[in-house]
Design a protein around this motif. Structure first.
Motif, PDB file in Angstrom:
ATOM      1  N   MET A   8       0.656  -1.168  -0.460  1.00 14.15           N
ATOM      2  CA  MET A   8      -0.047  -0.308  -0.227  1.00 14.15           C
ATOM      3  C   MET A   8       0.587   1.213  -0.400  1.00 14.15           C
ATOM      4  N   PRO A   9       0.662   2.559  -0.273  1.00 10.53           N
ATOM      5  CA  PRO A   9       1.311   3.761  -0.307  1.00 10.53           C
ATOM      6  C   PRO A   9       1.040   3.730   1.197  1.00 10.53           C
ATOM      7  N   SER A  16       0.313  12.379  -8.502  1.00 11.04           N
ATOM      8  CA  SER A  16       0.137  10.747  -9.041  1.00 11.04           C
ATOM      9  C   SER A  16      -0.403  11.182 -10.286  1.00 11.04           C
ATOM     10  N   THR A 181      -7.165   7.159  -6.856  1.00 13.08           N
ATOM     11  CA  THR A 181      -6.458   7.921  -6.066  1.00 13.08           C
ATOM     12  C   THR A 181      -6.831   9.111  -4.983  1.00 13.08           C
ATOM     13  N   GLN A 184      -8.524   6.985  -2.174  1.00 14.53           N
ATOM     14  CA  GLN A 184      -8.013   6.155  -1.295  1.00 14.53           C
ATOM     15  C   GLN A 184      -6.856   7.250  -0.466  1.00 14.53           C
ATOM     16  N   TYR A 199      -6.900  -3.228   0.046  1.00 13.96           N
ATOM     17  CA  TYR A 199      -6.247  -4.037  -0.863  1.00 13.96           C
ATOM     18  C   TYR A 199      -5.983  -5.172  -0.239  1.00 13.96           C
ATOM     19  N   TYR A 228      -1.497  -1.312  -5.837  1.00 11.96           N
ATOM     20  CA  TYR A 228      -0.384  -0.923  -5.714  1.00 11.96           C
ATOM     21  C   TYR A 228       0.580  -1.490  -6.064  1.00 11.96           C
ATOM     22  N   ASN A 231       5.046   2.339  -7.506  1.00 12.90           N
ATOM     23  CA  ASN A 231       4.179   4.271  -7.595  1.00 12.90           C
ATOM     24  C   ASN A 231       2.607   4.105  -7.782  1.00 12.90           C
ATOM     25  N   VAL A 233      -1.761   3.996  -8.003  1.00 13.24           N
ATOM     26  CA  VAL A 233      -2.149   3.325  -7.504  1.00 13.24           C
ATOM     27  C   VAL A 233      -3.855   2.334  -8.917  1.00 13.24           C
TER      28      VAL A 233
END
Length: 364
Positions: A8-9, A16, A181, A184, A199, A228, A231, A233
């Motif tokens: 995950m980020p 992004s 994004t 998220q 996720y 992810y 880099n 999503v």
């Protein structure tokens, strides 16, 4: 045994592709491309050339539909779809000048400069129609685009969705787009515990359509709502089909946390300022990256006569500059490699019937 957490980020993303809010774009026109006169002239000339050769979709290719200068604009749009905001609306095409078969030639010709059309259903339709057929969305063999019901935020099984509006509804049918994004990021700020649920795999109903040979003969498949990778999503989301997959006894029951995560996802997507809303007009063309932008449509009132009803042409495209997908997409999409022909729904038959909307999957 130690549980491995999904990738995950580490924190909400600040930069992004596809990261935006509707409130930032609602009063802007940067996302609208107006067809210039030279583009209209090139499209007209290319369409007449196809007619002179007595060709119809899908039996002509990019080289048969030359767009000497407009093709560079389409290439810039492809770059924006993958590396920029992730969508475009093309406006100002005089669709009223053309018959429906001519519109199909133009739509197919434009698609050849954007990517490879994919099968959209078990019938192998490459050039599909979004039209209210008066069907019941609650029946598990009915696809939502065949009804006048509201379509909640979702995405499709291709790099890009490409639409052309032929006719508007009598009332309603507003198009809506939202950034994956941005959703998220909000969940990560508010409920990181629920973000982790998204996720993890959810099971999705195939709604009567078969999977690829390596997926097995089961009427559902599992894939996370969010992934992810490199880099970026990437989403695969269609809640109605997640819920209808619960009809199968061997599908794991949705947990309280999973349902709460989906509820939060939908709630944020529909918050004021998150989505961009607009009405597609006859001649408008919409392009959206299915991995970073979700699309929706409000319900609508239609005309009783079929020929007057809201009518869009639709294609799912594999694009030449697409991203590398997370490994969990491989069985569903055929490959995760960027720039490859991937996605779509495997057709159950291979023999074309001759109707435009029923031409079967082929690489063009």
């Amino acid at each position: 045994m130690q549980t491995i957490k999904p990738a995950m980020p580490p924190a909400p993303l600040t930069s992004s592709p596809g990261l935006w809010r509707g409130s930032d774009l609602q009063h802007s026109r940067d996302w609208i491309f107006r067809f210039p006169d030279n583009a209209l002239a090139e499209i007209e000339s290319a369409m007449r050339g196809i007619q002179a050769k007595k060709l119809v979709p899908p039996h002509f290719h990019k080289q048969d539909f030359p767009l000497p200068t407009f093709s560079s604009d389409l290439n810039k749009m492809l770059d924006e779809l993958e590396h920029g905001r992730g969508f475009f609306l093309m406006r100002g095409f005089p669709i009223e000048r053309y018959s429906e078969p001519e519109a199909e030639i133009i739509f197919w010709g434009l698609s050849q400069h954007l990517g490879i059309p994919l099968s959209q259903n078990a019938e192998g339709h490459l050039l599909g129609r979004v039209r209210n057929m008066g069907l019941d969305i609650n029946k598990t063999n009915v696809r939502a685009y065949q009804t006048s019901a509201e379509l909640i935020f979702h995405n499709d099984q291709s790099d890009v969705i490409f639409l052309m509006c032929l006719k508007q509804a009598k009332a309603g049918g507003v198009s809506r787009l939202v950034s994956v994004t941005a959703i998220q990021n909000e969940i990560q700020r508010r409920r990181p515990d629920l973000l982790e649920e998204l996720y993890k795999p959810y099971y999705i109903d195939r709604r009567g359509e078969r999977g690829r040979e390596d997926e097995g003969d089961v009427p559902y498949y599992g894939i996370p709502v969010l992934s992810y990778h490199k880099n970026l999503v990437t989403a695969r989301y269609i809640r109605g089909y997640i819920e209808s997959a619960q009809r199968f006894p061997d599908v794991p029951r949705l947990t309280k946390n999973q349902i709460e995560a989906l509820d939060l996802f939908d709630s944020i997507a529909n918050e004021d300022g998150m989505a961009l809303s607009f009405q597609m007009e006859p001649g408008d063309c919409q392009l959206a990256n299915n991995y970073c932008v979700l699309h929706a449509r409000t319900n609508f009132e239609d005309y009783p006569e079929l020929e007057r009803r809201r009518h869009l042409l639709r294609m799912w495209l594999a694009t030449p500059n697409s991203r590398e997908l997370p490994p969990c997409f491989e069985s569903r999409f055929g490959t995760c490699k960027g720039g490859e022909v991937r996605g779509g729904i495997p057709p159950s038959r291979t023999e074309p019937t001759g109707k435009v909307e029923e031409f079967r999957l082929q690489r063009v």
